[in-house]
Scaffold this motif. Sequence first.
Motif, short mmCIF file in Angstrom:
data_model
loop_
_atom_site.label_atom_id
_atom_site.label_comp_id
_atom_site.label_asym_id
_atom_site.label_seq_id
_atom_site.Cartn_x
_atom_site.Cartn_y
_atom_site.Cartn_z
N ALA A 1 -55.72 -84.91 16.32
CA ALA A 1 -55.43 -86.24 15.75
C ALA A 1 -56.12 -87.32 16.58
O ALA A 1 -56.74 -88.23 16.03
N ILE A 2 -56.05 -87.19 17.91
CA ILE A 2 -56.70 -88.18 18.77
C ILE A 2 -58.21 -88.16 18.53
O ILE A 2 -58.85 -89.20 18.40
N MET A 3 -58.78 -86.94 18.43
CA MET A 3 -60.22 -86.83 18.17
C MET A 3 -60.59 -87.48 16.84
O MET A 3 -61.63 -88.14 16.73
N THR A 4 -59.72 -87.29 15.82
CA THR A 4 -59.98 -87.89 14.52
C THR A 4 -60.00 -89.41 14.62
O THR A 4 -60.91 -90.07 14.10
N PHE A 5 -59.00 -89.96 15.32
CA PHE A 5 -58.93 -91.42 15.45
C PHE A 5 -60.12 -91.96 16.25
O PHE A 5 -60.65 -93.03 15.95
N LEU B 1 -57.89 -98.88 6.74
CA LEU B 1 -57.51 -97.95 5.68
C LEU B 1 -57.73 -96.50 6.12
O LEU B 1 -56.90 -95.62 5.88
N LEU B 2 -58.86 -96.25 6.81
CA LEU B 2 -59.16 -94.90 7.29
C LEU B 2 -58.13 -94.46 8.33
O LEU B 2 -57.71 -93.30 8.36
N PHE B 3 -57.70 -95.39 9.17
CA PHE B 3 -56.66 -95.09 10.14
C PHE B 3 -55.36 -94.69 9.44
O PHE B 3 -54.73 -93.69 9.79
N VAL B 4 -54.99 -95.47 8.42
CA VAL B 4 -53.74 -95.21 7.70
C VAL B 4 -53.81 -93.86 7.00
O VAL B 4 -52.89 -93.04 7.09
N LEU B 5 -54.95 -93.60 6.32
CA LEU B 5 -55.09 -92.34 5.60
C LEU B 5 -55.08 -91.15 6.55
O LEU B 5 -54.49 -90.10 6.26
N SER B 6 -55.71 -91.30 7.73
CA SER B 6 -55.69 -90.21 8.72
C SER B 6 -54.28 -89.97 9.22
O SER B 6 -53.87 -88.82 9.41
N THR B 7 -53.54 -91.06 9.44
CA THR B 7 -52.15 -90.91 9.88
C THR B 7 -51.35 -90.16 8.83
O THR B 7 -50.57 -89.25 9.15
N PHE B 8 -51.55 -90.50 7.55
CA PHE B 8 -50.85 -89.82 6.46
C PHE B 8 -51.16 -88.32 6.47
O PHE B 8 -50.27 -87.49 6.36
#
Lengths: 105, 226
Positions: free
Chosen positions: B88-92, A20-27
């Motif tokens: 973005a990479i750092m966030t992931f 879910l955190l991955f999806v929200l970050s992508t959004f």
Amino acid sequence: MAQAEGQQHPIRIYLWIWLLLFVLSTFSYLVDYFHLQGYLRWSLIITFMLLKAGFIVAIFMHMTWERLALKLAILLPPVSLLVLIAFMAIEGQHTFVTRLASFLP
Amino acid sequence: MVHDAHAATAIPGWQGVKADYSGDKQAFPVPWGKAMMWIFLLSDTFIFTCFLVGYMNVRLSTTDPWPLASEVFSLHVAGHTLPLLLIAIMTFILITSSGTMAMAVNYGYRRDRVRTTALLVATAVLGASFVGMQAFEWTKLIVEEGIRPWGNPLGAAQFGSAFFMITGFHGAHVSAGVIYLLVTAWRVWSGFYDRKGTYETVEVAGLYWHFVDLVWVFIFAFFYLW
């Protein structure tokens, strides 16, 4: 005793929150990628941010399963920061207007 | 009536101070390490909020244009300009490290020494790679873009001071966390917590690490995306 081994929950729940955190970050990244502007951009950023923060605190940091006394002791004081944010926003606006009036030709 | 006896008879010196402040009472029936870590994180919340509020204040009040984060932090990959790619990479990476940390806590409570150690080390490695990317980002900004804490060629001078202050403080937290995690990993591996009889300390280390991720959520939203 249930508490003897502390916070133990099924792995499944962590994996779901992780996804879910991955999806929200992508959004939230896509908000910038598609150059959304104005109130739409700001409201989406804030929504995704609060959802992510909420899930991290509630599930990863186990706040959901803590006792109410601890929840209140940790989660209530930061609410007072809203006052600081409001004051500094007003002050910042005031400084900006003053600068426009006094220092720009 | 143990408390009353304490209050009545004053114990001399520091022992008395300790007896008075402890008072034989425990407000939160959780391991003391966890309660203390939460209180530390609460104070850290106030520190980071002060930084972000300061940033909001200078950004609101400046009459110079604010540099576009989307462009400043873009990367050129194979002829394309991708906005905020590194961020973005750092966030992931940080989210991934939060996931491995949560799993480490879980396997710790299952007394799986090998998996807990491996997951803690994985978390530390991901954290170290985050700091590495941040060092790359700082170098790029300082050397190529000429951004300084007191000014920059792109616009408002406050951009640099806010950026270096906020991400620098966060990076310091990540670096300290990496050391913290490696110490914890070593203690798990050496059987320290088996002898102690509890793996709660792994959860307390986890609280710190998740907080570092939590702060990044706010920095990402307010500094990079706003």
